[in-house]
Scaffold this active site. Structure first.
Site, PDB file in Angstrom:
ATOM      1  N   MET A   1      -0.556   1.485   1.939  1.00 39.95           N
ATOM      2  CA  MET A   1      -0.283   0.877   0.647  1.00 39.95           C
ATOM      3  C   MET A   1      -0.149   1.959  -0.420  1.00 39.95           C
ATOM      4  O   MET A   1       0.610   1.833  -1.356  1.00 39.95           O
ATOM      5  CB  MET A   1      -1.431  -0.061   0.288  1.00 39.95           C
ATOM      6  CG  MET A   1      -1.167  -0.869  -0.968  1.00 39.95           C
ATOM      7  SD  MET A   1      -2.430  -2.132  -1.113  1.00 39.95           S
ATOM      8  CE  MET A   1      -1.801  -3.054  -2.484  1.00 39.95           C
TER       9      MET A   1
ATOM     10  N   GLU B   1      -0.887  -0.759 -10.945  1.00 41.59           N
ATOM     11  CA  GLU B   1      -1.081  -1.997 -10.170  1.00 41.59           C
ATOM     12  C   GLU B   1      -0.377  -3.172 -10.849  1.00 41.59           C
ATOM     13  O   GLU B   1      -0.878  -4.304 -10.873  1.00 41.59           O
ATOM     14  CB  GLU B   1      -2.573  -2.306  -9.967  1.00 41.59           C
ATOM     15  CG  GLU B   1      -3.403  -1.170  -9.404  1.00 41.59           C
ATOM     16  CD  GLU B   1      -3.036  -0.778  -7.974  1.00 41.59           C
ATOM     17  OE1 GLU B   1      -2.229  -1.491  -7.338  1.00 41.59           O
ATOM     18  OE2 GLU B   1      -3.552   0.251  -7.501  1.00 41.59           O
TER      19      GLU B   1
ATOM     20  N   GLY C   1       1.279   7.061  -3.525  1.00 40.44           N
ATOM     21  CA  GLY C   1       1.201   8.100  -4.539  1.00 40.44           C
ATOM     22  C   GLY C   1       1.518   7.627  -5.937  1.00 40.44           C
ATOM     23  O   GLY C   1       1.622   8.426  -6.857  1.00 40.44           O
TER      24      GLY C   1
END
Ligand SMILES: [Zn+2]
Length: 207
Positions: free
Chosen positions: A1, A77, A4
């Site tokens: 997942m 995110e 970087g």
């Protein structure tokens, strides 16, 4: 997942801060479990946690009204943000001329777009695919996220699961994520399963 992107988010913040610009860093469900942006390289930075009812527009306007300065937002995110929050970010860019740099992944473990990522793709001025490419266990470019529970790939369940899954009557499943090429994602063939199959005496059921 981890491709970087959190490292790039922190690097972007560093580049702008080094020029004397004032920013805010946001994240949600960070791997550290705190309101902290952390990368797999060990870099961390304090961040503001984005809850589902958080309002970016209100936060920025309130801050500016109280005399605060914001030149840019780093949003990590971003796949977990709601479409409404992505729209608030677009409004911040358009109405307040504040730069927003959003980092996230496009698709979930079922290979469906996250609602937040879909809205981001629809609204973003620019979109870049990360140059730091993750590789599948087979060596091909990893493009799809797989979720594993106790080592086995799962394709159903809640879209957002961070850490162990709580279960009432059973032991919590150990949840992990692994990036795979599309072919091996389609075949539910994680690295662990591929290894087990390779060690098995039976002929391989796949080529
Ligand atoms: Zn593969």
């Amino acid at each position: 997942m981890d491709s970087g992107k959190s490292t790039l988010a922190l690097q972007t913040n560093h580049n702008h801060a080094a020029r004397g610009r004032i920013g805010r860093i946001f994240t949600t469900h960070d791997r550290s479990g705190a309101a902290l942006l952390s990368s797999r390289l060990g870099l961390t930075h304090e961040a503001l946690e984005v809850a589902p009812d958080f309002d970016f527009w209100k936060y920025v306007v309130d801050t500016l009204t109280q005399g605060g300065r914001i030149d840019y937002l780093i949003c990590d995110e971003a796949q977990f943000y709601t479409p409404a929050q992505i729209e608030q970010l677009a409004k911040v860019v358009d109405e307040l001329q504040i730069d927003v740099f959003a980092f996230g992944i496009l698709t979930d473990f079922r290979s469906l777009l996250f609602p937040g990522s879909a809205r981001l793709v629809e609204l973003a001025d620019r979109m870049n695919v990360l140059q730091v490419e993750a590789l599948c266990w087979c060596g091909k470019r990893a493009t799809h996220n797989a979720r594993t529970e106790n080592g086995a790939m799962v394709t159903e369940g809640d879209v957002v699961v961070v850490g162990d899954v709580e279960a009432v009557d059973t032991d919590p499943a150990e949840v992990a994520y692994e990036v795979l090429c599309r072919q091996h994602h389609r075949r539910n063939l994680t690295a662990a399963r591929a290894k087990a199959v390779a060690l098995a005496p039976e002929p391989l059921p796949f080529g």
